[in-house]
Enzyme design. Structure first.
Site, mmCIF file in Angstrom:
data_model
loop_
_atom_site.group_PDB
_atom_site.id
_atom_site.type_symbol
_atom_site.label_atom_id
_atom_site.label_comp_id
_atom_site.label_asym_id
_atom_site.label_seq_id
_atom_site.Cartn_x
_atom_site.Cartn_y
_atom_site.Cartn_z
ATOM 1 N N CYS A 48 0.882 -1.287 -0.125
ATOM 2 C CA CYS A 48 0.051 -0.126 -0.013
ATOM 3 C C CYS A 48 0.728 1.219 0.062
ATOM 4 O O CYS A 48 1.538 1.384 0.933
ATOM 5 C CB CYS A 48 -0.878 -0.163 1.114
ATOM 6 N N HIS B 230 -1.874 -5.117 -10.389
ATOM 7 C CA HIS B 230 -2.687 -3.971 -11.236
ATOM 8 C C HIS B 230 -2.920 -4.264 -12.543
ATOM 9 O O HIS B 230 -2.014 -4.700 -13.113
ATOM 10 C CB HIS B 230 -1.888 -2.668 -10.927
ATOM 11 N N GLY C 173 -1.193 2.311 -7.104
ATOM 12 C CA GLY C 173 -2.073 2.288 -8.419
ATOM 13 C C GLY C 173 -1.374 3.324 -9.356
ATOM 14 O O GLY C 173 -1.086 3.125 -10.671
#
Length: 266
Positions: free
Chosen positions: A67, A148, A209
């Site tokens: 993260c 992703h 992301g």
């Protein structure tokens, strides 16, 4: 804590042990109506080979590998440069004024590193998902500590990500599920990004992301490093050159501190 509105409950167990974290406890603490409320729960623990370990639990209670926004928050909390362990591999954190700079490691592009269910070209995947005004297709897949899939489109805001996000996240092509990114070009060094995060849904910001999307756009020749990535919650700066590691810079902040009774959430 939060990074661009992507918010976390951070439990610091580096010097004082806590009861065993379970999927149920993480989910209960993350509940915005009956718990503390967050996108991710972050647990800091001792580690044998690094300064400490960061564990990440999404709002649905599932544990994930990486993260980026939480990494910046943890850097701010720690207050000094440090290399820590994560499920996606070691990362190096350096606090800056109002945020942090994070070396997220090198991206992976091999189909089995994403992972995908079967061999496929991850540069331009021969797959697509229908939507009312056409199809969301030919994405790139990148692993930046977590998986992703990135769609580079004309208008990121026009994609019904709230509907397509969960469909793509749970597609059998992605055995560990996947984070879904839709991005559009603003300038040769600027992208606009929206993210459906596995286990959390639409999010105001997603650091990994932003990293994966910048890498994909650089590989496609659409932008040049460093890249400003604008998410609903604000901007991140991403630098990457092929063969190197990804450097992410951006803000983080502490919202409040408090206590709770563990037994009420167990």
């Amino acid at each position: 804590m939060h990074g661009l509105g992507n918010d976390f409950v951070v439990l610091d167990a580096r010097t004082s042990a806590l009861p065993t974290m379970t999927q149920g406890v993480a989910r209960a603490l993350a509940d915005r109506r009956t718990g503390i409320g967050c996108d991710q729960l972050i647990l800091l623990e001792p580690d044998d080979t690094h300064a400490f370990r960061m564990r990440i639990f999404n709002a649905d209670g599932g544990e994930v590998e990486a993260c980026g926004n939480a990494s910046r928050a943890v850097a701010l909390l720690h207050g000094a440069p440090v290399t820590i362990a994560t499920g996606g591999g070691p990362i190096t954190l350096e606090p800056t004024a109002g945020g942090a700079r994070v070396d997220m490691g090198a991206p992976r592009f091999e189909w089995d590193a994403i992972p995908l269910a079967y061999p496929m070209d991850t540069f331009s995947m021969p797959v697509g998902w229908p939507m009312d005004n056409g199809a969301l297709e030919s994405p790139m897949a990148v692993n930046v500590g977590n998986p992703h899939v990135i769609f580079l489109v004309d208008d990121a805001d026009a994609v019904p990500l709230d509907a397509l996000g969960p469909v793509i996240e749970h597609d059998p092509l992605f055995p560990e599920r996947v984070n879904v990114n839709v991005a559009s070009l603003v300038a040769p060094d600027h992208l606009r990004l929206r993210v459906w995060e596995r286990g959390a849904g639409l999010t105001r910001a997603c650091g990994t992301g932003a990293c994966a999307t910048a890498v994909a756009a650089i590989r496609r020749g659409l932008v040049q490093s460093p890249v400003r990535v604008t998410l609903p919650g604000g901007d991140l700066d991403i630098a990457w050159a092929p063969g190197g590691t990804i450097m992410m810079s951006g803000p983080a902040a502490e919202s409040f501190r408090g206590t709770f009774d563990w037994d009420e959430y167990a």
